[in-house]
Design a protein around this motif. Structure first.
Motif, short mmCIF file in Angstrom:
data_model
loop_
_atom_site.label_atom_id
_atom_site.label_comp_id
_atom_site.label_asym_id
_atom_site.label_seq_id
_atom_site.Cartn_x
_atom_site.Cartn_y
_atom_site.Cartn_z
N ILE A 1 0.85 -1.19 0.00
CA ILE A 1 0.00 0.00 0.00
C ILE A 1 0.88 1.24 0.00
O ILE A 1 1.76 1.38 0.84
CB ILE A 1 -0.88 0.03 1.27
CG1 ILE A 1 -1.64 -1.28 1.42
CG2 ILE A 1 -1.84 1.21 1.23
CD1 ILE A 1 -2.37 -1.42 2.74
N CYS A 2 0.62 2.11 -0.94
CA CYS A 2 1.37 3.38 -0.99
C CYS A 2 0.36 4.50 -1.18
O CYS A 2 0.02 4.84 -2.30
CB CYS A 2 2.38 3.34 -2.12
SG CYS A 2 3.29 4.86 -2.31
N VAL A 3 -0.18 4.99 -0.10
CA VAL A 3 -1.23 6.00 -0.25
C VAL A 3 -1.00 7.25 0.60
O VAL A 3 -1.76 8.18 0.51
CB VAL A 3 -2.63 5.45 0.09
CG1 VAL A 3 -3.13 4.55 -1.01
CG2 VAL A 3 -2.63 4.75 1.42
N ASP A 4 0.05 7.25 1.40
CA ASP A 4 0.23 8.37 2.31
C ASP A 4 1.43 9.19 1.94
O ASP A 4 2.45 9.15 2.59
CB ASP A 4 0.40 7.84 3.74
CG ASP A 4 -0.92 7.74 4.39
OD1 ASP A 4 -1.66 8.73 4.37
OD2 ASP A 4 -1.22 6.67 4.93
N ILE B 1 6.49 6.84 6.06
CA ILE B 1 6.38 5.50 6.65
C ILE B 1 6.89 4.45 5.68
O ILE B 1 6.78 4.57 4.48
CB ILE B 1 4.92 5.13 7.05
CG1 ILE B 1 3.96 5.37 5.88
CG2 ILE B 1 4.50 5.85 8.30
CD1 ILE B 1 2.62 4.72 6.07
N ARG B 2 7.47 3.48 6.22
CA ARG B 2 7.89 2.32 5.43
C ARG B 2 7.95 1.19 6.44
O ARG B 2 8.92 1.02 7.16
CB ARG B 2 9.28 2.56 4.84
CG ARG B 2 9.76 1.43 3.94
CD ARG B 2 11.22 1.70 3.60
NE ARG B 2 11.70 0.84 2.54
CZ ARG B 2 11.97 -0.45 2.70
NH1 ARG B 2 11.80 -1.02 3.86
NH2 ARG B 2 12.44 -1.16 1.68
N CYS B 3 6.87 0.52 6.58
CA CYS B 3 6.82 -0.43 7.70
C CYS B 3 5.89 -1.58 7.36
O CYS B 3 5.19 -1.57 6.35
CB CYS B 3 6.32 0.27 8.94
SG CYS B 3 4.75 1.06 8.70
N VAL C 1 4.10 1.84 2.37
CA VAL C 1 5.16 2.80 2.11
C VAL C 1 4.53 4.16 1.84
O VAL C 1 3.37 4.26 1.46
CB VAL C 1 6.06 2.39 0.91
CG1 VAL C 1 6.79 1.10 1.19
CG2 VAL C 1 5.25 2.28 -0.37
N SER C 2 5.31 5.20 2.05
CA SER C 2 4.74 6.52 1.83
C SER C 2 5.11 7.08 0.47
O SER C 2 4.46 7.95 -0.04
CB SER C 2 5.21 7.47 2.92
OG SER C 2 6.61 7.56 2.87
N ARG C 3 6.19 6.57 -0.09
CA ARG C 3 6.65 7.18 -1.34
C ARG C 3 6.83 6.15 -2.43
O ARG C 3 7.28 5.04 -2.18
CB ARG C 3 7.99 7.89 -1.07
CG ARG C 3 7.79 9.10 -0.16
CD ARG C 3 9.08 9.72 0.26
NE ARG C 3 10.14 9.58 -0.72
CZ ARG C 3 11.42 9.78 -0.44
NH1 ARG C 3 11.78 10.10 0.77
NH2 ARG C 3 12.33 9.63 -1.36
N TYR D 1 -3.88 7.50 -6.22
CA TYR D 1 -4.10 7.80 -7.63
C TYR D 1 -3.59 9.19 -8.00
O TYR D 1 -3.08 9.42 -9.09
CB TYR D 1 -5.59 7.68 -7.96
CG TYR D 1 -5.83 7.37 -9.40
CD1 TYR D 1 -5.72 6.08 -9.86
CD2 TYR D 1 -6.10 8.37 -10.31
CE1 TYR D 1 -5.90 5.78 -11.19
CE2 TYR D 1 -6.29 8.09 -11.64
CZ TYR D 1 -6.18 6.80 -12.08
OH TYR D 1 -6.35 6.51 -13.40
N GLU D 2 -3.73 10.08 -7.07
CA GLU D 2 -3.26 11.45 -7.32
C GLU D 2 -1.76 11.47 -7.56
O GLU D 2 -1.24 12.21 -8.40
CB GLU D 2 -3.57 12.32 -6.10
CG GLU D 2 -4.95 12.88 -6.12
CD GLU D 2 -4.93 14.26 -5.51
OE1 GLU D 2 -5.30 15.22 -6.19
OE2 GLU D 2 -4.49 14.35 -4.34
N TYR D 3 -1.12 10.67 -6.78
CA TYR D 3 0.33 10.53 -6.87
C TYR D 3 0.72 10.11 -8.30
O TYR D 3 1.62 10.64 -8.94
CB TYR D 3 0.76 9.45 -5.87
CG TYR D 3 2.06 9.69 -5.17
CD1 TYR D 3 3.01 10.56 -5.66
CD2 TYR D 3 2.34 8.99 -4.00
CE1 TYR D 3 4.21 10.75 -5.00
CE2 TYR D 3 3.53 9.17 -3.32
CZ TYR D 3 4.46 10.05 -3.84
OH TYR D 3 5.63 10.22 -3.18
#
Ligand SMILES: Nc1nc2c(ncn2[C@@H]2O[C@H](COP(=O)(O)OP(=O)(O)OP(=O)(O)O)[C@@H](O)[C@H]2O)c(=O)[nH]1
Ligand SMILES: [Mg+2]
Length: 390
Positions: free
Chosen positions: A219-222, A227-229, A273-275, A300-302
């Motif tokens: 999941i990469c949405v924040d 975060i990377r955990c 992950v955040s990025r 999706y914005e990313y």
């Protein structure tokens, strides 16, 4: 879900230990035993793993419980060595320890170790005098019904010493081939230098993990948070993630989706992950640990900010790193987002509003489609033809 690594040596245990173990069992952890004659190097191995980045989770008098984080594997490791005697009677020691050797195995002991998935047997390759003793212990252990289906890893330890037998010589001495076991591996290690250790453990965990079907969701949405955990430690205000994760799990369970009709329900593994630039590392590491990513959930914005070409290039890179799962684009609950602005992106399977994940029926349909080829429903309760534009 952590793997539990239990290090057996010359030791004594009390009831507190069994309570702790029962607690871990109830969390459906995988139990791995590490055994070996005294002095073979178990504690040194644990310390070496520790130095790779261990954080202490619980400390109970007489033994320590540590969580080792290596790549995507959490290991809760117990070391109950001879230096930690807490009671006059020992249950665990009896496989290996000289002073209990040959005695009958107490049923209580067996009862507490039914969930074992693997055995790591450590041998001092430099000690020619005790190799037969080690062989007898190994064979004796593996005759136990409770250890019938475990994956076995033999560590030919102390390879840094000049008289050390090679892994090949040792496997002959230990007569491993005559053992009736499904899977075994032997690896040369030095617990002092760490040579061979992590590679051996990696392969071993991979072998164990591949016995248990799992679904790995990345999941990469924040993008605003660093975060990377692992999914279990997402952080403070990550309720959305938690909802999402529990929805996925529930949907799988409710639909009775399993990889094969006779298999147990798959285990779930979530990585957050955040990025976007962390993803590549995660995909690679996950693959090398036998936990390939099945599904990616991206902001999706990313993706849109990146633009189609850059995103396509990134996706090609993931594929080269052996990601062949699906990508879902998710828009957050943020009221300011103009949902009209969202355009289909090549290579992104779906475009969902995050709140869709609170609708389990919808998620069932979506995931039924996504995993339709890979996971079977015992009752075929979902329709693959269902439309799913959310
Ligand atoms: N040279 C060398 N020495 C090692 C290696 N691994 C362990 N040792 C040494 O061997 C001795 C025994 O190691 P331990 O880790 O205490 O052995 P153990 O299996 O935990 O022993 P018990 O707790 O008594 O069952 C220590 O002096 C270690 O430093 C290795 O790979 N190379
Ligand atoms: Mg020890």
């Amino acid at each position: 879900m952590p793997l539990v690594l239990l290090v057996l040596g010359a030791m004594d245990l009390d009831l507190e230990f069994f309570t702790l173990l029962a607690d871990l069992k109830s969390r459906r952890d995988k139990l791995i035993l590490m055994a070996g004659l005294n002095g073979s190097g178990k504690t040194t191995i644990l310390n070496k793993i520790h130095s790779e980045g261990v954080s202490t989770e619980i400390v109970t008098p007489g033994f320590s419980v540590e969580t080792v984080k290596h790549a995507y594997i959490n290991i809760a490791a117990f070391d109950v060595g001879s230096e930690n005697r807490v009671a006059p009677l020992s249950y665990l020691v009896l496989f290996l320890n000289d002073f209990l050797q040959g005695r009958e195995i107490p049923p209580l002991y067996m009862q507490h170790f039914q969930n074992k998935k693997g055995l790591i047997f450590v041998v001092d390759s430099n000690d020619q005098n005790r190799v037969l003793e080690a062989r007898d212990e190994l064979h004796r252990m593996l005759q136990e019904d409770e250890l019938k289906n475990v994956v076995v890893l033999v560590l030919a330890n102390k390879q840094d010493l000049c008289n050390a037998m090679t892994a090949e010589e040792l496997s002959k001495e230990l007569d491993i081939k005559s053992l009736r076991i499904n899977q075994w591996h032997i690896s040369s290690t030095s617990a002092i230098s760490g040579d061979g250790l992590l590679e051996a453990l990696r392969k071993f965990f991979w072998a164990i993990d591949s016995m248990v079907p799992h679904v790995h969701v990345l999941i990469c949405v924040d993008k605003d948070k660093d975060i990377r955990c692992s999914g279990e430690e997402i952080g403070k205000d990550e309720d959305e993630h938690k909802d999402f994760q529990s929805t996925i799990q529930e949907v799988f369970t409710q639909n009775d989706w399993v990889p094969t009709p006779s298999a147990v329900n798959p285990e779930f593994h979530f990585t957050c992950v955040s990025r976007l630039d962390y993803i590549m590392d995660c995909v690679q590491e996950a693959c090398s640990c036998g936990l390939p990513v099945d599904l990616m959930v991206l902001d999706y914005e990313y993706i849109m900010e990146m633009g189609q070409d850059a995103f396509k290039a990134m996706k090609d890179e993931w594929h080269r790193a052996e990601f062949d799962g699906h990508v879902i684009g998710v828009t957050s609950r943020n009221e300011n987002i103009d949902h009209q602005r969202i355009v289909p992106m090549p290579g992104v399977l779906l475009n969902l509003h995050f709140s869709v994940f609170s609708n389990k029926e919808r998620v069932s349909v979506i995931f039924g489609h996504i995993f339709g080829n890979r996971y079977l429903s015992r009752a075929s309760r979902f329709s693959r033809q269902a439309a799913f534009h959310c």
